[in-house]
Design an enzyme around this catalytic site. Structure first.
Site, mmCIF file in Angstrom:
data_model
loop_
_atom_site.group_PDB
_atom_site.id
_atom_site.type_symbol
_atom_site.label_atom_id
_atom_site.label_comp_id
_atom_site.label_asym_id
_atom_site.label_seq_id
_atom_site.Cartn_x
_atom_site.Cartn_y
_atom_site.Cartn_z
ATOM 1 N N HIS A 161 -15.769 4.512 -7.072
ATOM 2 C CA HIS A 161 -14.733 5.440 -6.638
ATOM 3 C C HIS A 161 -13.357 5.027 -7.182
ATOM 4 O O HIS A 161 -12.663 5.837 -7.809
ATOM 5 C CB HIS A 161 -14.710 5.518 -5.106
ATOM 6 C CG HIS A 161 -13.687 6.447 -4.563
ATOM 7 N ND1 HIS A 161 -13.976 7.749 -4.202
ATOM 8 C CD2 HIS A 161 -12.361 6.298 -4.341
ATOM 9 C CE1 HIS A 161 -12.882 8.344 -3.787
ATOM 10 N NE2 HIS A 161 -11.874 7.482 -3.848
ATOM 11 N N GLU A 162 -12.981 3.794 -6.940
ATOM 12 C CA GLU A 162 -11.639 3.364 -7.380
ATOM 13 C C GLU A 162 -11.532 3.394 -8.905
ATOM 14 O O GLU A 162 -10.501 3.762 -9.457
ATOM 15 C CB GLU A 162 -11.292 1.979 -6.822
ATOM 16 C CG GLU A 162 -11.350 1.856 -5.296
ATOM 17 C CD GLU A 162 -10.684 2.999 -4.535
ATOM 18 O OE1 GLU A 162 -9.749 3.631 -5.062
ATOM 19 O OE2 GLU A 162 -11.119 3.280 -3.399
ATOM 20 N N ARG B 44 -10.021 -2.308 8.404
ATOM 21 C CA ARG B 44 -10.221 -1.101 7.600
ATOM 22 C C ARG B 44 -10.322 0.104 8.519
ATOM 23 O O ARG B 44 -11.222 0.198 9.353
ATOM 24 C CB ARG B 44 -11.500 -1.263 6.771
ATOM 25 C CG ARG B 44 -11.770 -0.112 5.867
ATOM 26 C CD ARG B 44 -12.986 -0.382 5.016
ATOM 27 N NE ARG B 44 -13.386 0.803 4.311
ATOM 28 C CZ ARG B 44 -14.554 0.953 3.697
ATOM 29 N NH1 ARG B 44 -15.420 -0.047 3.718
ATOM 30 N NH2 ARG B 44 -14.846 2.061 3.084
ATOM 31 N N TYR C 108 -11.999 14.852 0.017
ATOM 32 C CA TYR C 108 -13.034 14.054 -0.638
ATOM 33 C C TYR C 108 -14.323 14.854 -0.815
ATOM 34 O O TYR C 108 -14.725 15.190 -1.917
ATOM 35 C CB TYR C 108 -13.365 12.815 0.208
ATOM 36 C CG TYR C 108 -12.281 11.767 0.204
ATOM 37 C CD1 TYR C 108 -12.395 10.637 -0.596
ATOM 38 C CD2 TYR C 108 -11.145 11.897 0.995
ATOM 39 C CE1 TYR C 108 -11.409 9.652 -0.603
ATOM 40 C CE2 TYR C 108 -10.160 10.932 0.992
ATOM 41 C CZ TYR C 108 -10.287 9.807 0.192
ATOM 42 O OH TYR C 108 -9.309 8.864 0.185
ATOM 43 N N GLN D 22 0.898 -1.163 0.000
ATOM 44 C CA GLN D 22 0.000 0.000 0.000
ATOM 45 C C GLN D 22 0.931 1.206 0.000
ATOM 46 O O GLN D 22 1.457 1.585 1.035
ATOM 47 C CB GLN D 22 -0.919 -0.023 1.218
ATOM 48 C CG GLN D 22 -1.654 1.281 1.495
ATOM 49 C CD GLN D 22 -2.409 1.840 0.292
ATOM 50 O OE1 GLN D 22 -3.099 1.111 -0.408
ATOM 51 N NE2 GLN D 22 -2.255 3.136 0.019
ATOM 52 N N GLN E 292 0.504 4.529 -1.410
ATOM 53 C CA GLN E 292 0.053 5.905 -1.223
ATOM 54 C C GLN E 292 0.023 6.212 0.283
ATOM 55 O O GLN E 292 -0.420 5.359 1.051
ATOM 56 C CB GLN E 292 -1.357 6.101 -1.791
ATOM 57 C CG GLN E 292 -1.726 7.570 -1.945
ATOM 58 C CD GLN E 292 -3.169 7.775 -2.433
ATOM 59 O OE1 GLN E 292 -3.960 6.846 -2.478
ATOM 60 N NE2 GLN E 292 -3.498 8.989 -2.785
HETATM 61 N N1 BES Z 1 -6.617 6.549 -2.799
HETATM 62 C C1 BES Z 1 -7.535 6.318 -1.745
HETATM 63 C C2 BES Z 1 -6.908 5.714 -0.531
HETATM 64 C C3 BES Z 1 -5.779 6.550 0.058
HETATM 65 C C4 BES Z 1 -5.856 7.932 0.088
HETATM 66 C C5 BES Z 1 -4.678 5.925 0.569
HETATM 67 C C6 BES Z 1 -4.783 8.669 0.617
HETATM 68 C C7 BES Z 1 -3.636 6.654 1.110
HETATM 69 C C8 BES Z 1 -3.683 8.034 1.128
HETATM 70 C C9 BES Z 1 -8.734 5.496 -2.200
HETATM 71 O O1 BES Z 1 -9.130 5.801 -3.500
HETATM 72 C C10 BES Z 1 -9.879 5.869 -1.328
HETATM 73 O O2 BES Z 1 -10.226 7.000 -1.324
HETATM 74 N N2 BES Z 1 -10.448 4.942 -0.600
HETATM 75 C C11 BES Z 1 -11.576 5.182 0.279
HETATM 76 C C12 BES Z 1 -12.848 4.758 -0.371
HETATM 77 C C13 BES Z 1 -13.756 5.784 -0.847
HETATM 78 C C14 BES Z 1 -15.055 5.218 -1.357
HETATM 79 C C15 BES Z 1 -13.924 7.042 -0.114
HETATM 80 C C16 BES Z 1 -11.387 4.335 1.505
HETATM 81 O O3 BES Z 1 -10.431 3.566 1.536
HETATM 82 O O4 BES Z 1 -12.205 4.413 2.420
HETATM 83 ZN ZN ZN Z 2 -9.892 7.803 -3.637
#
Ligand code: BES
Ligand code: ZN
Length: 624
Positions: free
Chosen positions: A311-312, A576, A397, A155, A157
Site C-alpha cells: 500500500h505505502e 495504531r 479506500y 505525521q 497528512q
Molecule cells: N496516507 C495514509 C495514512 C493517512 C491517510 C494519514 C489520511 C492521514 C490522513 C496511509 O497510506 C494509509 O492509508 N495507511 C493505512 C494502511 C493501509 C494498508 C490501509 C493505515 O494506516 O492503516
Molecule cells: Zn494510503
C-alpha cells in the site's frame, strides 16, 4: 526573425500555464494560503531538534513564484507556532519585514500574513514549534524499543505540516526541499529525502528532496535509528532492536517495486526505504516519499500483514506522483492506492491471497457503511468546515478501490492498465481534483470504448452515497470453505463435549482465513463457544495483532471478561488508531465498562500520539 519570437511566446505560455496550474482546481478549503497568487517552489529548513523542550527551532526559507503581478503579501498556514521574525531577501541581503499572526481557528490554525516588498523572491521565517504540535510526537525513552534514548517523528497528512513549519499547506501545489538538521550526537535524524545511511558524529545533517512534493509529504524523525540494506533500492531504518526482524519481514519490498514498475511505469524516487517506528505510531503506514513510515505492529513473523508495504509503496504512483488537489479528493489517493496495492499483492503473492484481502476489505466496508452518516459514504465527500481527520473512513479506500475494480471488469485488464499507466504519466508530479479526473476518464477511457460504461454510472460511483448495485462483490473460495466448517461446528451440540473443533483444518489456515473466521462468527455467540475456541486455539494470546484485534473486539461485544488482562496490555502497548479506536468504541457502548476503560486509557494515553488522543478523548466525551 520569427523564430525567437515564437520561442519567447511559447516560453511565456508555458510559464503562465505552470504558474497557474494550481488554479485549475477547486479551491482547497483547508488552507489560508494565497497559493493562487504566489507559490513556494522550494523550501530550505534549518532546524534544531530540541528533545528537552520538545521543540523544533530555527527557520524556513521560501523561494517564491508569482502567478500574476501586484501580489503584496504571502499568506502561510501555521498552527501553534511561535513566529519570531520574518525577513525578505532584497538587494543582496536579508531585511526584516512585517507580519501578522491571526487568531487560531480550530480546524485551519492561524493565518500568517507576511508583507512582501516588491519583487521579493525569497522569504525567511524564524520560528519554533510547540510541544503540543499536532504533527509531531515526542517519545520518552521508555516509549521506545530500546528504552534508553528518546525518539520523535512527524505525521503531516492531512493538515499537520503547518504545526511544525509555516508553509502553504495544501496538496494543490508542490515544493522541493533542502534541510539542515541539528541534533544530539547520539540521535540520528532522517527525512523523506535523499538519506545518507552514515551516522554523522557532529550531529549536523543535510537532506535534499529534489522532486517536488506536496507539503503533507515532508517528514522528519529522529532517534536511535540504525540502518540495514535489503536490496538494491530498499533498506530498513529502525531502532537496532527491530532491524533484523523488519528486514526479514519486508524482504519482498524489492519484488513489489519491480512488479509495480512493470504494471504502472518507472519508480521515480530512486530509493524506497522503510522507517519502522515505535508502536505508538498512530497509523499503519505513511507514504513519506523515499521513506515510508511503518508501524511495527505488522511485523508478524510470517509476512501475513505486508500488504501494508504494498500500500505505502503504491502511493509512490497514486498520491505522491499524482496527488489529490484538495482533501475532498482523498479517494483519488487512497482508492487508487488500495487498488494498486491489491494488484501488487496479486503479482507477488498470487491471486488467492489478493482475493482474500479484497473480500475482507469489502466486508468491513459494508459494515462501516451502515454506521456512517450518509454524506460520508460519498467518494467526493463534502468536508468544508471539518477537519479532514474527522471524515476519515474506509470509503475513500475500499469504495474507491471497488470503483476501479468495476472499471477494470468493464474495460478489461489490458485496456484499464494502459489507461492507468498513462494517467500516472500524464499527471506525474502534479495534482488533480475529482472533476478533472472525471473529465480525463471520459476522454481517455469511456469515449474510446463506447458502450462499456456510462457517465451516469461514473457519477453514481463518485457522487452518490453507499455502494451502487453494480459494485463488484469480491468473495473467496477459501472463505466459503472456512464458513462451511464454522457452520458445521456451530451446529454441533456444545454440551456433548465432542466439540468438533479439532476436525477443522486450521493448521493450514492463513491469517486471512482466521480473520474471516473470527469476523463471521455469529454476533450473539455464547461465552461457552468463545471459551471453547480460545482453549483450542489460544486466540487471546495470538501474537498476530490483527487476529488479536478481531478476537478482542468480538469478546468485548459479548462481555467476555476472560480477555480483560490481554485487552489492557494490548491497548497500552499499541497506538495504531485502526487497532485501538474500535476497541474503545465497543467498550464505551456499555456504561458499566466505563470505569474499566477509563482506567486503561489513563495508563495508555500518555503513550499515544496527539491524533489518537484526540480521537479517543472525543469518544469519552460522547462526540462520536
Ligand atoms: N496516507 C495514509 C495514512 C493517512 C491517510 C494519514 C489520511 C492521514 C490522513 C496511509 O497510506 C494509509 O492509508 N495507511 C493505512 C494502511 C493501509 C494498508 C490501509 C493505515 O494506516 O492503516
Ligand atoms: Zn494510503
Amino acid at each position: 526573425m520569427i523564430k525567437p519570437l515564437v520561442r519567447i511566446l511559447a516560453l511565456i505560455l508555458v510559464s503562465f500555464s505552470l504558474s497557474l496550474s494550481a488554479n485549475k482546481f477547486e479551491k482547497d478549503w483547508h488552507t489560508y494560503s494565497n497559493y493562487q497568487d504566489v507559490v513556494t517552489t522550494h523550501v530550505i529548513l534549518d532546524l534544531d531538534i530540541d528533545f528537552k523542550t520538545k521543540q523544533l527551532k530555527g527557520s524556513i526559507e521560501h523561494h517564491l513564484k508569482y502567478a500574476h503581478k501586484g501580489v503584496q503579501e504571502l499568506i502561510l498556514d501555521t498552527r501553534d507556532l511561535d513566529i519570531h521574525k520574518v525577513e525578505a531577501f532584497r538587494g543582496g541581503k536579508w531585511t526584516k519585514t512585517t507580519f501578522k499572526l491571526a487568531k487560531r481557528d480550530d480546524v485551519k490554525g492561524s493565518k500568517l500574513t507576511i508583507v512582501l516588498p516588491r519583487m521579493t523572491k525569497r522569504v525567511k521565517v524564524h520560528y519554533n514549534s510547540r510541544p503540543e504540535a499536532s504533527g509531531l510526537q515526542w517519545l520518552s525513552p521508555i516509549q521506545t524499543a530500546g528504552k534508553k534514548l528518546p525518539f520523535m517523528f512527524s505525521q503531516s497528512q492531512a493538515i499537520h505540516a503547518r504545526s511544525w513549519m509555516p508553509i502553504q499547506d495544501t496538496p494543490a501545489m508542490r515544493v522541493s526541499y533542502e534541510a539542515n538538521i541539528h541534533t544530539a550526537k547520539n540521535l540520528r535524524p532522517i527525512m523523506s529525502a535523499k538519506n545518507d545511511p552514515k551516522w554523522h558524529e557532529n550531529g549536523d545533517y543535510h537532506f535534499e528532496m529534489p522532486q517536488p512534493i506536496p507539503t503533507y509529504l515532508i517528514a522528519i524523525a529522529a532517534g536511535n535509528i540504525h540502518y540495514k540494506k535489503m536490496s538494491k533500492q530498499t533498506a530498513i531504518y529502525s531502532e537496532p532492536e527491530l532491524l533484523d526482524a523488519a528486514a526479514a519481514e519486508f524482504i519482498d519490498t524489492q519484488a513489489m517495486i519491480d512488479a509495480t514498475e512493470k504494471m504502472y511505469g518507472k519508480y521515480r524516487w530512486t530509493d524506497y526505504d522503510l522507517l519502522i517506528l515505535p508502536p505508538s505510531f498512530p497509523f499503519g503506514g505513511m507514504e513519506n516519499p523515499r521513506l515510508s513510515f511503518i508501524t511495527p505492529t505488522v511485523i508478524a513473523g510470517d509476512k501475513s500483514l505486508v500488504s501494508l508495504i504494498a500500500h505505502e509503496l503504491a502511493h509512490s504512483w497514486s498520491g505522491n506522483l499524482v496527488t489529490n488537489a484538495t482533501w475532498r479528493d482523498l479517494w483519488l489517493n487512497e482508492g487508487f492506492t488500495s487498488y494498486v496495492e491489491n494488484r501488487i499483492m496479486e503479482e507477488v503473492f498470487g491471486k488467492e491471497r489478493a482475493v482474500m484481502e479484497q473480500a475482507l476489505a469489502y466486508q468491513s466496508l459494508k459494515e462501516e457503511l451502515v454506521e456512517l452518516p450518509k454524506g460520508d459514504t460519498i467518494l467526493h465527500i463534502v468536508i468544508e468546515g471539518r477537519d479532514p481527520d474527522d471524515a476519515f473512513s474506509g470509503v475513500p479506500y475500499t469504495k474507491g478501490q471497488l470503483f476501479l475494480m468495476f472499471l477494470e471488469e468493464r474495460f478489461g485488464r489490458k485496456d484499464f492498465d494502459a489507461f492507468l499507466r498513462k494517467y500516472f504519466d500524464d499527471h506525474a508530479f502534479g495534482s488533480i481534483d475529482t472533476k478533472s479526473f472525471t473529465q480525463y476518464l471520459k476522454t481517455n477511457l469511456i469515449d474510446k470504448h463506447a458502450g462499456k460504461v456510462s457517465i451516469a454510472e461514473v457519477n453514481e460511483w463518485i457522487n452518490e452515497p453507499m455502494l451502487p448495485a453494480n459494485s463488484p462483490k469480491p468473495t473467496s473460495d477459501a472463505f466459503t470453505n472456512v464458513k462451511s466448517h464454522m457452520e458445521s461446528w456451530l451446529s454441533n451440540d456444545v454440551s456433548s463435549g465432542n466439540n468438533g473443533l479439532s476436525k477443522i483444518p486450521t493448521k493450514s489456515w492463513t491469517v486471512h482465513e482466521w480473520l474471516f473466521f473470527i469476523n463471521n462468527l455469529p454476533k450473539d455467540i455464547s461465552l461457552e463457544r468463545l471459551n471453547e475456541l480460545d482453549s483450542q486455539f489460544k486466540l487471546t494470546q495470538s501474537t498476530n495483532n490483527e487476529i488479536a484485534h478481531a478476537w478482542l473486539l468480538l469478546n468485548i461485544k459479548r462481555d467476555n471478561p476472560v480477555i480483560n488482562k490481554r485487552l489492557a496490555n494490548y491497548m497500552i502497548s499499541i497506538g495504531r488508531r485502526k487497532l485501538i479506536v474500535p476497541l474503545y468504541k465497543a467498550l464505551l457502548e456499555t456504561e458499566s465498562k466505563r470505569a474499566f476503560t477509563q482506567d486503561i486509557y489513563n495508563k495508555a494515553r500518555p503513550g499515544y500520539h496527539p491524533l489518537a488522543q484526540g480521537t479517543i478523548d472525543a469518544l469519552f466525551d460522547g462526540k462520536k
